[in-house]
Design a protein around this motif. Sequence first.
Motif: not given
Length: 342
Positions: A60-62, A111-114, A120-124, A140-145
């Motif tokens: 998705g758009k991140g 973790t997400s990237r637009t 990309a950056w990660s928040a914990y 890549p562009v998108g998001t991982t939870l």
Amino acid sequence: MPIQILPARLANQIAAGEVVERPASVVKELVENSLDAGATRIDIDIDKGGSRTIRIRDNGKGIPKDELSLALSRHATSKISTLDDLEAIVSLGFRGEALASISSVSRLTLTSRTAEQEEAWSAYAEGRDMDVQLKPAAHPVGTTLEVLDLFFNTPARRKFLRTEKTEFGHIDELLKRIALSRMDVTINLRHNGKTIRQYRAASTQVQKERRLAAVCGSQFLNHALAVELAHGDLKLSGWICSPQGARSQNDIQYCYVNGRMMKDKLINHAIRQAYETSLPPDRYAAYALFIEVDPHQVDVNVHPAKHEVRFHQARLVHDFICQGLQSALIQGADEHEAVVAP
Ligand code: ADP
Ligand code: MG
């Protein structure tokens, strides 16, 4: 005890009680977020029925770097900003509760990237009430939870988790429902490292029927009557079984309003009434039905899990569904006769 404002973490844990019942509820919230972000592909990785790992990756758009930490805060949403928006919801989410709730009862990494960002950056966040730490990441562009150790800090809730198999079964069932509602999205599901489902994006009628069969079984498809009706802004489409295709269980009953899964009394009643006496005793209708209605004409903010809706013109919707299905059943019976008649 004097009256006091609850600490943020405790408030979130209380809210989590409503949103996060079990691993499948986490998967629901996260996949809905991916869909709201315009993802066309969603990969879901589960370990140990979701009690150890739930990992959801989308294209998705991140989320922009400077909004990552906000995304984990309560009542933080990009989907509505005014009461007008609330009265005409077009997204699946809108309360800004899910990520805050989930992060308060798990170890969560976002973790997400637009498309605009180079990296990309990660928040914990862990049991979230400290500052969220941001770190550069590869994505890549998108998001991982990634949600680890669900309910690790709320032992009473963890105790209520069922076996790995049962919890995974809930996740599988949930994803079937989503796979039906969004045939345009590729969805892959793995459990303990093994691929369990691969729902490929479908656009042609043949591909859609293949996906329908993948979710509901080929027996349903063999007895399915296609439905496609409109009355002003109100639309009804999908498939219902002919009375011959009725089942001994109510296991294939999928219904959506504006893309949202529903267990709504009014709709169920309308469907039952459409079949009336044509269902043999102890038999259940099978259906996958999609109702589209002007978002101003329906209130989705009436149930914590958003399972129920309130139609402003309830009678009209009820009769539209009931009569529409009745005519589909009559037409189906005619065609059936035409085929069997010499
Ligand atoms: P809601 O969905 O009700 O807005 P959530 O807590 O589920 O609340 O998510 C908070 C915000 O984080 C969303 O409004 C959205 O902006 C962002 N977000 C969450 N998941 C994703 C995702 N997979 N892709 C892009 N943005 C996301
Ligand atoms: Mg959400």
